[in-house]
Design a protein around this motif. Structure first.
Motif, mmCIF file in Angstrom:
data_model
loop_
_atom_site.group_PDB
_atom_site.id
_atom_site.type_symbol
_atom_site.label_atom_id
_atom_site.label_comp_id
_atom_site.label_asym_id
_atom_site.label_seq_id
_atom_site.Cartn_x
_atom_site.Cartn_y
_atom_site.Cartn_z
ATOM 1 N N ALA A 171 -12.211 2.168 0.142
ATOM 2 C CA ALA A 171 -11.151 3.021 0.229
ATOM 3 C C ALA A 171 -10.524 1.465 0.368
ATOM 4 O O ALA A 171 -9.269 1.522 -0.007
ATOM 5 C CB ALA A 171 -10.824 4.413 1.454
ATOM 6 N N THR A 172 -10.661 0.493 1.126
ATOM 7 C CA THR A 172 -9.720 -0.850 1.486
ATOM 8 C C THR A 172 -10.150 -1.529 0.258
ATOM 9 O O THR A 172 -8.582 -1.896 0.371
ATOM 10 C CB THR A 172 -10.611 -1.345 2.689
ATOM 11 N N TYR A 173 -10.677 -1.678 -0.528
ATOM 12 C CA TYR A 173 -10.744 -1.749 -1.721
ATOM 13 C C TYR A 173 -9.480 -1.083 -2.372
ATOM 14 O O TYR A 173 -8.459 -2.242 -3.481
ATOM 15 C CB TYR A 173 -11.781 -2.210 -2.311
ATOM 16 N N GLU A 174 -9.538 -0.147 -2.773
ATOM 17 C CA GLU A 174 -8.628 0.444 -3.530
ATOM 18 C C GLU A 174 -6.514 1.180 -2.799
ATOM 19 O O GLU A 174 -6.414 0.207 -3.793
ATOM 20 C CB GLU A 174 -9.409 2.114 -3.532
ATOM 21 N N LYS A 175 -6.803 0.546 -1.717
ATOM 22 C CA LYS A 175 -5.772 0.802 -1.227
ATOM 23 C C LYS A 175 -5.141 -1.203 -1.936
ATOM 24 O O LYS A 175 -4.008 -1.299 -1.327
ATOM 25 C CB LYS A 175 -5.396 0.704 0.004
ATOM 26 N N SER A 176 -5.620 -1.778 -1.019
ATOM 27 C CA SER A 176 -5.669 -3.681 -1.464
ATOM 28 C C SER A 176 -5.143 -3.676 -2.955
ATOM 29 O O SER A 176 -4.616 -4.056 -3.843
ATOM 30 C CB SER A 176 -5.945 -4.054 -0.981
ATOM 31 N N SER A 177 -5.783 -2.764 -3.854
ATOM 32 C CA SER A 177 -5.717 -3.455 -5.617
ATOM 33 C C SER A 177 -5.000 -2.407 -6.481
ATOM 34 O O SER A 177 -4.797 -3.118 -7.979
ATOM 35 C CB SER A 177 -7.254 -3.565 -6.251
ATOM 36 N N THR A 178 -5.028 -1.799 -5.265
ATOM 37 C CA THR A 178 -3.928 -1.121 -6.495
ATOM 38 C C THR A 178 -2.547 -0.045 -6.196
ATOM 39 O O THR A 178 -1.775 0.592 -6.823
ATOM 40 C CB THR A 178 -4.136 0.630 -6.519
#
Length: 54
Positions: free
Chosen positions: A14-21
């Motif tokens: 979830a953290t990766y998704e928020k920061s990368s998109t």
């Protein structure tokens, strides 16, 4: 309180998704952006882009 491995993975993703998109809310572009670091993205044909965007 200790988190399970699944909860840790969910949080990490979830953290990766928020920061990368950031700025990409929907569509194939979001998934391409998420998959690129793992070498799993690819070119999306124009006809598929039009179908997905409609």
């Amino acid at each position: 309180m200790q988190l399970s491995k699944e909860e840790v993975y969910d949080y990490m993703f979830a953290t990766y998704e928020k920061s990368s998109t950031i700025g990409i809310n929907y569509g194939y572009q979001r998934f391409e952006k998420l998959l690129a670091p793992f070498g799993l993205s690819g070119r999306v044909p124009e006809v598929v882009k039009r179908i997905l965007m409609n």
